[in-house]
Design a protein around this motif. Sequence first.
Motif, short mmCIF file in Angstrom:
data_model
loop_
_atom_site.label_atom_id
_atom_site.label_comp_id
_atom_site.label_asym_id
_atom_site.label_seq_id
_atom_site.Cartn_x
_atom_site.Cartn_y
_atom_site.Cartn_z
N TRP A 110 0.86 -1.21 0.00
CA TRP A 110 0.00 0.00 0.00
C TRP A 110 0.88 1.25 0.00
CZ3 TRP A 110 -4.47 1.65 -1.34
CH2 TRP A 110 -5.06 2.80 -0.77
N ARG A 111 1.97 1.16 0.77
CA ARG A 111 2.89 2.29 0.84
C ARG A 111 3.76 2.36 -0.42
NH1 ARG A 111 3.61 5.52 5.19
NH2 ARG A 111 5.50 6.75 5.25
N LEU A 112 4.23 1.21 -0.89
CA LEU A 112 5.15 1.20 -2.04
C LEU A 112 4.49 1.82 -3.27
CD1 LEU A 112 8.04 0.21 -2.70
CD2 LEU A 112 7.00 -1.88 -3.60
N TYR A 113 3.18 1.65 -3.40
CA TYR A 113 2.50 2.18 -4.59
C TYR A 113 1.79 3.51 -4.33
CZ TYR A 113 3.93 -1.87 -7.16
OH TYR A 113 4.72 -2.79 -7.79
N ALA A 114 2.14 4.16 -3.22
CA ALA A 114 1.50 5.45 -2.88
C ALA A 114 1.69 6.47 -4.01
CB ALA A 114 2.10 6.00 -1.60
N MET A 115 2.88 6.47 -4.60
CA MET A 115 3.17 7.49 -5.63
C MET A 115 2.56 7.13 -6.98
SD MET A 115 4.23 9.53 -3.82
CE MET A 115 5.22 10.13 -2.51
N HIS A 116 2.34 5.84 -7.22
CA HIS A 116 1.62 5.45 -8.43
C HIS A 116 0.20 6.02 -8.36
CE1 HIS A 116 4.99 2.74 -8.67
NE2 HIS A 116 4.56 2.21 -9.81
N ARG A 117 -0.40 5.89 -7.19
CA ARG A 117 -1.77 6.40 -7.04
C ARG A 117 -1.78 7.93 -7.14
NH1 ARG A 117 -1.41 2.59 -3.00
NH2 ARG A 117 -1.49 4.08 -1.30
N ALA A 118 -0.73 8.54 -6.58
CA ALA A 118 -0.66 10.02 -6.67
C ALA A 118 -0.61 10.44 -8.14
CB ALA A 118 0.56 10.54 -5.91
N MET A 119 0.23 9.79 -8.92
CA MET A 119 0.35 10.12 -10.35
C MET A 119 -1.00 9.89 -11.03
SD MET A 119 3.64 10.79 -11.41
CE MET A 119 5.27 10.75 -10.68
N GLU A 120 -1.63 8.78 -10.70
CA GLU A 120 -2.94 8.48 -11.30
C GLU A 120 -3.95 9.59 -10.97
OE1 GLU A 120 -4.34 4.49 -10.37
OE2 GLU A 120 -6.41 5.08 -10.86
N ALA A 121 -3.81 10.16 -9.79
CA ALA A 121 -4.74 11.22 -9.36
C ALA A 121 -4.34 12.58 -9.92
CB ALA A 121 -4.77 11.28 -7.83
N GLY A 122 -3.26 12.63 -10.67
CA GLY A 122 -2.86 13.91 -11.29
C GLY A 122 -1.78 14.66 -10.52
N ILE A 123 -1.32 14.08 -9.41
CA ILE A 123 -0.23 14.74 -8.66
C ILE A 123 1.08 14.25 -9.27
CG2 ILE A 123 0.89 14.95 -6.40
CD1 ILE A 123 -1.86 14.40 -5.12
#
Length: 507
Positions: free
Chosen positions: A252-265
Amino acid sequence: MTTATYDRTDRTASDCRAWVKDRIKPEQIEKYLDNGKCFIDPDAIERALTTNTNPEPQRVREILTKSLSVETLSPDETACLIHVQDPELLAEMRQTAAQVKTKVYDNRIVTFAPLYLGNLCVNNCAYCGFRHSNTAEQRRVLGLDEVRKETEVLAGQIGHKRLIVVYGEHPATDVNYIASTLGAIGDVKVKTRRGWGQIRRCNVNAAPMPVEELRLLNEVGIGTFQVFQETYHRPTYERLHPAGTIKGNYLWRLYAMHRAMEAGIDDVGIGPLFGLYDWRFEVMAVLYHAIELEARFGIGPHTISFPRIEPAHNTPFTQNPQYRVRDDEFKKLITVIRLAVPYTGMIVTARENAQLRREVLPLGCTQTDASSKIGIGGYADLANEDQQGDRQQFMLGDTRSLDTVVCELAEAGYITSFCTAGYRCGRTGQKIMGLLRSGQEGRFCKLNAVITFREWLDDFGSDETIAVGEKVIAQEIEQIRTRMPEVFEQFMRYYEKTKAGNRDLYF
Ligand code: SAM
Ligand code: SF4
């Protein structure tokens, strides 16, 4: 304490359990796995580390040339650098690291302050003073009025323009709270000596979130979204973050930034917490993280941090961690990260003492904090000069004022940049990556650094700092005149307007 503060801390244990239960969305992890596997392969890391010992000087020099062309190094190349022992080659590595930094970021250092808004946390990280089971910690979440008061000191008395706002993971400081506090911070505008002060960029260090919440943060507007993996070594991670807690879920933590990118961050900050596992493994893993983000999204990390474990109140783990990183190892790992991911911003914080910060800045760091207080409500509580262990996450190594740090930087030839223009002009993500790699970013930043430095000196600088700072400004103006004649006239108009009290002019 305000009523708002009381309400926020007064969540019942069952409220918290209910909140924790549904935080992790397995489908938001699984979609990024490759045949069920994550991008950290410990065997590949160990292989690279064991097959690249004793690199030939010729090979090391070729790798340094690659770094200088602002290309991300491969894992094998990075492992070679990690193993260099020869003092002469190490000196060449440090020199090249400094050259890479200058090529990409010139002589600029960006400053910021951490702002801690709450220390409630549902997790139990063995090394953190905020962990749930630490009954010696005084808990507090700031109400919006208190957030404004903190901001008034930061923006109106110290002169910061950038913050990293830090939150524990708790329903009292959920994404709605984060969004409201970012709004409250952004609203504060304070009269200063010659103009006015305001926080213009809020980076956020908070727990990993689901995509839906990250979209909300993106809409509200944040600078860098920062999440440290702590350790990329999974067995160690699982030992230090108990199962059943949200943080206990490594992926969950390792992919935190993948989700951020997906959200436009598209502006993200990563890093290990050094001292939890072997630093060599962590450096390799953070490189893999950068390579993964570059490959999947075309955008690497905007910043890499390299915090070391500091002593925390009533937290025995921090007294003598098995993998404590010595100062000489710390300097080497900073050099290697600078060379391995040449385009990234690198943050050294006030966790480190003043002398060490002086020594590591020239190895390629781009950002540092000053006048930092990490106790909740610590800035408004100015009468209290001492650090208060039971209200903060750990103890700082350097509590010098922003004015002292700016003055010292200027004496060493650095210009302190208070520029926040990049993300406000849309220079983030792929755009900024391209500009950084090609050395073009400096064009805007150099101009904005001088203008914002002028602002800061006029509004907050001591006489001594103004005197040293003006020498740096004179050199910068001369460089702009000769290297960027096409914008010189307009730049000078902005500069003169700033001197006359106008604020927030940028390219
Ligand atoms: N709760 C969120 C999380 O864990 O991601 C964000 C806030 S947490 C206070 C921010 C960071 O502080 C953590 O990611 C960790 O790396 C760092 N930290 C925790 N304990 C520390 C210590 N004793 N010394 C230095 N850094 C520490
Ligand atoms: Fe909570 Fe973050 Fe501290 Fe862990 S590091 S206890 S998640 S505040």
